[in-house]
Design a protein around this motif. Structure first.
Motif, mmCIF file in Angstrom:
data_model
loop_
_atom_site.group_PDB
_atom_site.id
_atom_site.type_symbol
_atom_site.label_atom_id
_atom_site.label_comp_id
_atom_site.label_asym_id
_atom_site.label_seq_id
_atom_site.Cartn_x
_atom_site.Cartn_y
_atom_site.Cartn_z
ATOM 1 N N ILE A 9 32.270 38.979 38.695
ATOM 2 C CA ILE A 9 31.604 37.850 39.802
ATOM 3 C C ILE A 9 31.568 36.891 39.082
ATOM 4 C CG2 ILE A 9 29.050 37.651 40.322
ATOM 5 C CD1 ILE A 9 28.582 40.795 39.724
ATOM 6 N N ILE A 10 31.438 36.063 38.358
ATOM 7 C CA ILE A 10 31.360 34.962 37.209
ATOM 8 C C ILE A 10 32.768 34.906 38.014
ATOM 9 C CG2 ILE A 10 31.298 33.524 35.753
ATOM 10 C CD1 ILE A 10 29.324 35.612 34.208
ATOM 11 N N GLY A 11 33.636 35.032 37.820
ATOM 12 C CA GLY A 11 35.100 34.420 38.066
ATOM 13 C C GLY A 11 35.379 34.745 39.141
ATOM 14 N N SER A 12 35.145 35.036 40.389
ATOM 15 C CA SER A 12 34.891 34.583 41.378
ATOM 16 C C SER A 12 35.273 33.417 41.847
ATOM 17 C CB SER A 12 33.660 35.644 42.699
ATOM 18 O OG SER A 12 32.834 35.113 42.594
ATOM 19 N N VAL A 13 34.422 33.295 41.716
ATOM 20 C CA VAL A 13 34.157 31.468 42.171
ATOM 21 C C VAL A 13 35.283 30.237 41.635
ATOM 22 C CG1 VAL A 13 32.104 31.812 43.269
ATOM 23 C CG2 VAL A 13 32.483 30.250 40.633
ATOM 24 N N ASP A 208 44.302 33.738 37.905
ATOM 25 C CA ASP A 208 43.404 34.623 38.181
ATOM 26 C C ASP A 208 42.512 34.894 37.289
ATOM 27 O OD1 ASP A 208 43.125 36.899 39.482
ATOM 28 O OD2 ASP A 208 44.590 38.352 38.881
ATOM 29 N N ALA A 209 41.081 33.968 37.521
ATOM 30 C CA ALA A 209 40.079 34.256 36.883
ATOM 31 C C ALA A 209 39.053 35.120 36.657
ATOM 32 C CB ALA A 209 39.365 32.468 37.718
ATOM 33 N N ASP A 210 38.827 36.286 38.158
ATOM 34 C CA ASP A 210 38.191 37.146 38.387
ATOM 35 C C ASP A 210 38.577 38.121 37.280
ATOM 36 O OD1 ASP A 210 40.004 37.074 39.599
ATOM 37 O OD2 ASP A 210 38.721 38.438 41.918
ATOM 38 N N THR A 211 39.624 38.608 37.239
ATOM 39 C CA THR A 211 40.042 39.822 36.867
ATOM 40 C C THR A 211 40.907 39.523 35.267
ATOM 41 O OG1 THR A 211 42.041 40.445 38.858
ATOM 42 C CG2 THR A 211 42.035 41.120 36.465
#
Length: 258
Positions: A9-13, A208-211
């Motif tokens: 969730i944090i990485g999604s943006v 690929d921040a969220d992953t």
């Protein structure tokens, strides 16, 4: 588990934003769960209720569309007759953390991680990425120190974990392969002091921040044994009620501390 979802969730943006720092706001109004969370909870459902992987992954993907699924995975979701497609993308590793929390032996972790990958990721690197992340979670959950985790993953899977985030960050770019993201996510955990710093370090790599944050968060929760209450509250607020209920059921059944 909860930290994996928090990382997603944090990485999604920040996905593709190429952020290269750790001093960012954790949750924004548009921070939301992605395919990482959906597929992680699908695997949790499989383990908890002994459901088949392929059918369950498809069911969850169809129930929660538009969550950032890759092109080939979308084709796989739409076609019940389609088998695995030689993927070595990090989708196999992003969803595997429940295996590390649920299994009782290392052999079971390796076998179940492989089984969870195979419906889509039958390339050796795709299987290896899932196994490596699951083993890291398992070892952390069962009291291994960071040196033991690093050495075991290096010896077993051939990943180079004798690097640091600060050295990787400047030249790191968007990479959705297992071999180009699983080691980096584990390194973010190894460099961390707690769950939040593991997530921040993973996102600070860029790409690929969220992953990355999902994978690092999973290992960090297994190791540190607790997740900040503020992160837990944000996850509950941003998940669909039925997904939150499944998460709570899994954590209670497998005694995963939150």
């Amino acid at each position: 588990m909860i930290a994996a979802i928090a990382g997603d969730i944090i990485g999604s943006v920040h996905e593709r934003a190429n952020i290269k720092r750790t001093d960012f706001t954790l949750f924004k109004p548009n921070s939301s769960f992605t395919d990482d969370t959906v597929m992680t909870l699908a695997v949790a459902d499989c383990l908890l209720h002994r459901r088949p992987y392929a059918a369950t992954l498809r069911a969850y993907g169809r129930r929660y569309p538009g969550r950032g699924y890759g092109g080939m995975f979308r084709k796989w979701l739409a076609d019940d007759a389609m088998g695995p497609y030689q993927s070595f993308g990090n989708g196999s590793a992003m969803r595997v953390s429940p295996v590390g929390f649920a299994m009782r032996t290392l052999d079971d972790v390796l076998s179940e991680a492989r089984a969870s990958a195979l419906p889509t990721h039958d390339h050796p690197e795709g299987i290896k990425g899932a196994q490596a992340l699951a083993v890291a979670v398992f070892l952390a959950r069962h009291g291994a120190d960071k040196r033991k985790i690093r050495d075991d993953i290096e010896d077993r899977f051939g990943y180079d974990l004798h690097r640091q985030v600060a050295a990787i960050r400047p030249g790191y770019a968007f990479d959705v392969t297992c071999q180009g993201s699983v080691p980096e996510a584990i390194i973010a955990f190894l460099d961390s002091d707690d769950v939040e710093s593991a997530i921040r370090l993973a996102i600070s790599l860029g790409g690929d921040a969220d992953t990355l944050a999902c994978m690092a968060g999973a290992v960090a929760q297994a190791f540190y044994k607790e997740v900040p209450p503020a992160l837990v509250a944000e996850v509950e607020q941003r998940l669909r009620p039925e997904l939150w209920q499944l998460l709570q059921e899994f954590c209670a059944h497998y005694r995963v501390p939150t």
